[in-house]
Design a protein around this motif. Structure first.
Motif, PDB file in Angstrom:
ATOM      1  N   ILE A   1       0.892  -1.165   0.135  1.00  0.00           N
ATOM      2  CA  ILE A   1      -0.118   0.321   0.324  1.00  0.00           C
ATOM      3  C   ILE A   1       0.735   1.045   0.089  1.00  0.00           C
ATOM      4  O   ILE A   1       2.034   0.891   0.714  1.00  0.00           O
ATOM      5  CB  ILE A   1      -0.784  -0.018   1.130  1.00  0.00           C
ATOM      6  N   GLU A   2       0.566   2.192  -1.083  1.00  0.00           N
ATOM      7  CA  GLU A   2       1.162   3.202  -1.325  1.00  0.00           C
ATOM      8  C   GLU A   2       1.051   4.099   0.273  1.00  0.00           C
ATOM      9  O   GLU A   2       0.345   4.597   0.617  1.00  0.00           O
ATOM     10  CB  GLU A   2       1.109   3.957  -2.472  1.00  0.00           C
ATOM     11  N   GLY A   3       2.418   4.547   1.187  1.00  0.00           N
ATOM     12  CA  GLY A   3       2.229   5.228   2.605  1.00  0.00           C
ATOM     13  C   GLY A   3       1.664   4.396   3.521  1.00  0.00           C
ATOM     14  O   GLY A   3       1.838   4.875   4.529  1.00  0.00           O
TER      15      GLY A   3
ATOM     16  N   TYR B   1      -2.549  -0.037   6.751  1.00  0.00           N
ATOM     17  CA  TYR B   1      -1.235  -1.040   7.148  1.00  0.00           C
ATOM     18  C   TYR B   1      -1.088  -2.120   5.693  1.00  0.00           C
ATOM     19  O   TYR B   1      -1.916  -2.086   5.379  1.00  0.00           O
ATOM     20  CB  TYR B   1      -1.886  -2.112   8.281  1.00  0.00           C
ATOM     21  N   ILE B   2      -0.306  -2.321   5.902  1.00  0.00           N
ATOM     22  CA  ILE B   2       1.177  -3.671   4.977  1.00  0.00           C
ATOM     23  C   ILE B   2       0.359  -4.506   5.052  1.00  0.00           C
ATOM     24  O   ILE B   2       0.228  -5.099   6.316  1.00  0.00           O
ATOM     25  CB  ILE B   2       2.119  -3.072   4.256  1.00  0.00           C
ATOM     26  N   ASN B   3      -0.235  -5.589   4.819  1.00  0.00           N
ATOM     27  CA  ASN B   3      -0.807  -6.842   4.527  1.00  0.00           C
ATOM     28  C   ASN B   3       0.519  -7.631   4.176  1.00  0.00           C
ATOM     29  O   ASN B   3       1.452  -8.422   3.383  1.00  0.00           O
ATOM     30  CB  ASN B   3      -1.661  -6.957   2.992  1.00  0.00           C
ATOM     31  N   PRO B   4       0.395  -8.452   5.204  1.00  0.00           N
ATOM     32  CA  PRO B   4       1.982  -8.994   5.884  1.00  0.00           C
ATOM     33  C   PRO B   4       1.663 -10.750   5.168  1.00  0.00           C
ATOM     34  O   PRO B   4       2.929 -11.216   5.138  1.00  0.00           O
ATOM     35  CB  PRO B   4       1.543  -9.667   7.466  1.00  0.00           C
ATOM     36  N   VAL B   5       0.421 -11.154   4.708  1.00  0.00           N
ATOM     37  CA  VAL B   5       0.632 -12.539   4.192  1.00  0.00           C
ATOM     38  C   VAL B   5       1.027 -11.971   2.853  1.00  0.00           C
ATOM     39  O   VAL B   5       1.647 -13.172   2.674  1.00  0.00           O
ATOM     40  CB  VAL B   5      -1.592 -12.757   3.887  1.00  0.00           C
ATOM     41  N   PRO B   6       0.649 -11.782   2.318  1.00  0.00           N
ATOM     42  CA  PRO B   6       1.249 -12.073   0.472  1.00  0.00           C
ATOM     43  C   PRO B   6       3.369 -12.224   0.745  1.00  0.00           C
ATOM     44  O   PRO B   6       3.619 -13.063   0.468  1.00  0.00           O
ATOM     45  CB  PRO B   6       1.235 -11.005  -0.215  1.00  0.00           C
TER      46      PRO B   6
END
Length: 125
Positions: free
Chosen positions: A55-57, A72-77
């Motif tokens: 996610i940008e930013g 928040y950036i998704n940690p699953v990938p």
């Protein structure tokens, strides 16, 4: 149009890498080039998965008071990519070991030559 391409650059790059790897895997008779094509396809999938979770930013997924889940950036990938890298390295090592054994047996890494020599060996038996 250029803005859309720049926004989707990771997806476009992943599709191009996957396409190059796919063509290399299926059109080249050289086993080493087939392994390289498979690795290109793996890399394209890793790039695609990593770009899906970005996610940008966005921030690291450490919950803070007052923050929204969309920040928040998704940690699953990322976890899938790390697992995929381990699997890719293992399969590459296996394919390289098999290629070495085939080279020692048939003195070629060209799949057409190997298949022709294998058929000649079976016909003689």
């Amino acid at each position: 149009m250029l803005e859309i391409i720049l926004q989707q650059r990771y997806y476009i790059t992943a599709v191009l890498l996957f396409s190059i790897g796919f063509v290399t895997l299926f059109l080249h008779p050289n086993l080493i080039k087939k392994i390289i094509g498979l690795n290109l396809m793996d890399t394209a999938v890793f790039l695609f998965l990593a770009s899906m979770g970005y996610i940008e930013g966005g921030a690291a997924p450490i919950v803070e008071e007052g923050a929204k889940a969309t920040q928040y950036i998704n940690p699953v990938p990322d976890g899938l990519v790390l697992t995929g890298i381990v699997v890719a390295v293992s399969t590459t090592a296996l394919f390289l070991a098999l290629t070495i054994r085939l080279y020692r047996q048939y003195h070629s890494v060209n799949l057409d030559v190997i298949l022709m020599l294998a058929w000649e060996g079976k016909a003689e038996e």
